[in-house]
Scaffold this motif. Structure first.
Motif, short mmCIF file in Angstrom:
data_model
loop_
_atom_site.label_atom_id
_atom_site.label_comp_id
_atom_site.label_asym_id
_atom_site.label_seq_id
_atom_site.Cartn_x
_atom_site.Cartn_y
_atom_site.Cartn_z
N VAL A 130 -101.52 34.52 -50.46
CA VAL A 130 -100.09 34.61 -50.22
C VAL A 130 -99.88 34.79 -48.72
CG1 VAL A 130 -97.97 35.86 -50.75
CG2 VAL A 130 -99.74 35.62 -52.50
N ALA A 176 -99.06 41.08 -50.85
CA ALA A 176 -99.86 39.88 -51.09
C ALA A 176 -101.30 40.23 -51.43
CB ALA A 176 -99.81 38.99 -49.85
N LEU A 190 -93.49 37.81 -57.31
CA LEU A 190 -93.43 38.15 -55.88
C LEU A 190 -92.13 38.87 -55.53
CD1 LEU A 190 -94.95 35.14 -53.87
CD2 LEU A 190 -95.60 37.54 -53.72
#
Length: 369
Positions: free
Chosen positions: A271, A254, A304
Motif C-alpha cells: 500500500v 498500510a 482501507l
C-alpha cells in the motif's frame, strides 16, 4: 342345288360382323402384342440398368464418405476442445493464468467454440454432399445456387442484427475477451459475467439484477478481472495538518494491513502513499493506492477507509468532507436574536415593532381636488 354349298361356304368364310351399340369395333390386344411390349420393356431395362447401378453406387459412395468424414471431423474437433479445456496456459509466462481463468469459464468457452466448429463442419460437409447427389441426377445446379444466393442476401438484410450478434459472439469467444466470473464494463451494463452465449451475454449487476446484453451492441469492453486491479483511496484533511504526521499514520495503517489475513492475500503489492493529489485553500487530498487481486479492489478500498478513519481519530487528525470543516466556521452573533417579535398588545410605534417590520407601510396620499 350345287350352288347352295358354295353360297354357304362364302357366307361362313366372310361372316358379316354384327354392329356394336357404339358403332366401333373394340381392338383386342393379342398375345403377340403383349409379348412385344414385354420384350421392349426388358430391352429398355437391360439397356439402362448399368446406368442406374452406377448412379446408385455413386450416390451411396457420396453418402458414406460424407457421413464418415463428418464423424471424423467432429471427433477431431471434440478431442481438440477437450485438450483446450484441460490446458490452463499461464499469462505472460507467469503462474497468474490459473487465477484468471477458472474451470467454468474454460468449460463454457470450450463448449461454445466446439459447438460452432462442429456446426460449421457439418454444414459444409453435408451441403457439399447434397450438391454432389443432385449433380448425379443430371440436375442443373446453376439456378439452384443463384436462388440460394439471392435468398441468403435477403435473409442477411432481414436478420442483420442476428448475424451481427452471432459473429460478434464468435469473435469474443475465440479471442477470450471475457468469460464466466469476470467483472466487465460493457458500456450498456456493468456486472459479473454469469453466462457467455453466441448471441447474448448475461451479466449480474451490483444490485443483483440480470442484464441480457446482445453481443452486437457491445462496442467496447472493460475487463476488471484480468491481470490485477488498483484500489485507490483519497483522504481529505485540513490544510493545517502536519504532512509528515499524516504520512506516518498512513504508513502504519498500510504496514499492519499488509501483514494481516486475509488482506495479505488480496494485496498483490504494498500500500503506497502517492502524495498530495490536490491542495486547496483550507484542505488537501492525499492519495493512497494498492495493487490488488482482480475483482477485489472495492473490498480493499472499504477496508482501507475503515482503518484510515480509526487511525486518524487516534492521532487527532481531522478528516474533512467539504471545502471547510464545520468546526472551523466563525461563530457570528445573530443580530435578530436580541430582537423580540411584537405581540398583538404591543405598541405599533415602538422600536421593537419598527425593527421587525421590513417595509414601512405606505400612507395613501389624499386625492387632489
Amino acid at each position: 342345288m350345287s350352288s347352295l354349298p358354295a353360297v354357304l361356304l362364302a357366307a361362313g368364310a366372310s361372316p358379316t360382323p354384327s354392329p356394336t351399340p357404339s358403332g366401333t369395333t373394340p381392338a383386342v390386344p393379342s398375345f403377340q402384342d403383349a409379348q412385344q411390349s414385354a420384350t421392349n420393356a426388358a430391352s429398355w431395362v437391360e439397356q439402362n440398368w448399368s446406368t442406374w447401378l452406377a448412379m446408385g453406387l455413386q450416390i451411396l459412395l457420396i453418402i458414406v464418405i460424407a457421413v464418415a468424414l463428418r464423424a471424423v471431423v467432429r471427433r477431431a474437433i471434440t478431442k481438440l476442445i477437450d485438450r483446450m479445456g484441460r490446458t490452463a496456459e499461464a499469462v505472460n509466462g507467469t503462474a497468474l493464468g490459473g487465477l484468471l481463468v477458472n474451470a467454468e469459464r474454460r468449460r463454457q468457452r470450450s463448449q461454445a467454440i466446439g459447438s460452432v466448429l462442429r456446426s460449421v463442419a457439418s454444414f459444409l460437409i453435408l451441403g457439399t454432399a447434397a450438391l454432389m447427389v443432385l449433380s448425379t441426377f443430371k440436375i442443373n445446379l446453376a439456378p439452384l445456387l443463384a436462388s440460394a444466393g439471392v435468398a441468403g442476401v435477403a435473409i442477411g438484410f432481414g436478420a442483420r442484427n442476428l448475424v451481427t450478434d452471432f459473429l460478434s459472439g464468435v469473435f469474443m469467444i475465440l479471442e477470450d475477451q471475457y468469460g464466466v466470473g469476470d467483472v466487465i464494463d460493457a458500456g450498456v451494463a456493468t456486472g459479473e459475467v454469469i453466462e457467455v452465449g453466441l448471441r447474448v451475454t448475461k451479466l449480474r449487476g451490483s444490485d443483483g439484477e440480470i442484464w441480457y446484453v446482445r453481443n452486437g451492441e457491445i462496442k467496447r469492453i472493460g475487463n476488471l478481472s484480468q491481470g490485477w486491479a488498483t484500489a485507490g483511496v483519497d483522504v481529505t484533511v485540513r490544510a493545517a495538518e502536519d504532512l509528515d504526521k499524516v504520512k506516518e499514520t498512513l504508513d502504519v495503517v498500510a504496514g499492519h494491513m499488509s501483514k494481516e489475513e486475509p488482506w495479505n492475500e488480496l494485496l498483490w503489492g504494498p500500500v503506497e502513499v502517492l502524495g498530495l493529489d490536490s491542495v486547496l485553500i483550507d484542505s488537501m487530498v492525499v492519495r493512497v493506492s494498492a495493487k490488488t487481486m482482480p475483482g477485489k479492489a472495492l473490498t480493499v478500498e472499504r477496508e482501507l477507509r475503515w482503518r484510515i478513519k480509526r487511525a486518524f481519530d487516534a492521532a487527532h487528525i481531522r478528516i474533512v468532507g467539504g471545502t471547510t470543516a464545520a468546526e472551523d466556521a466563525t461563530d457570528t452573533p445573530d443580530p435578530a436574536a436580541t430582537v423580540a417579535a411584537p405581540s398583538v398588545f404591543s405598541n405599533a410605534d415602538s422600536a421593537q415593532a419598527k425593527a421587525t417590520t421590513p417595509i414601512a407601510p405606505q400612507q395613501p396620499e389624499p386625492p387632489v381636488k
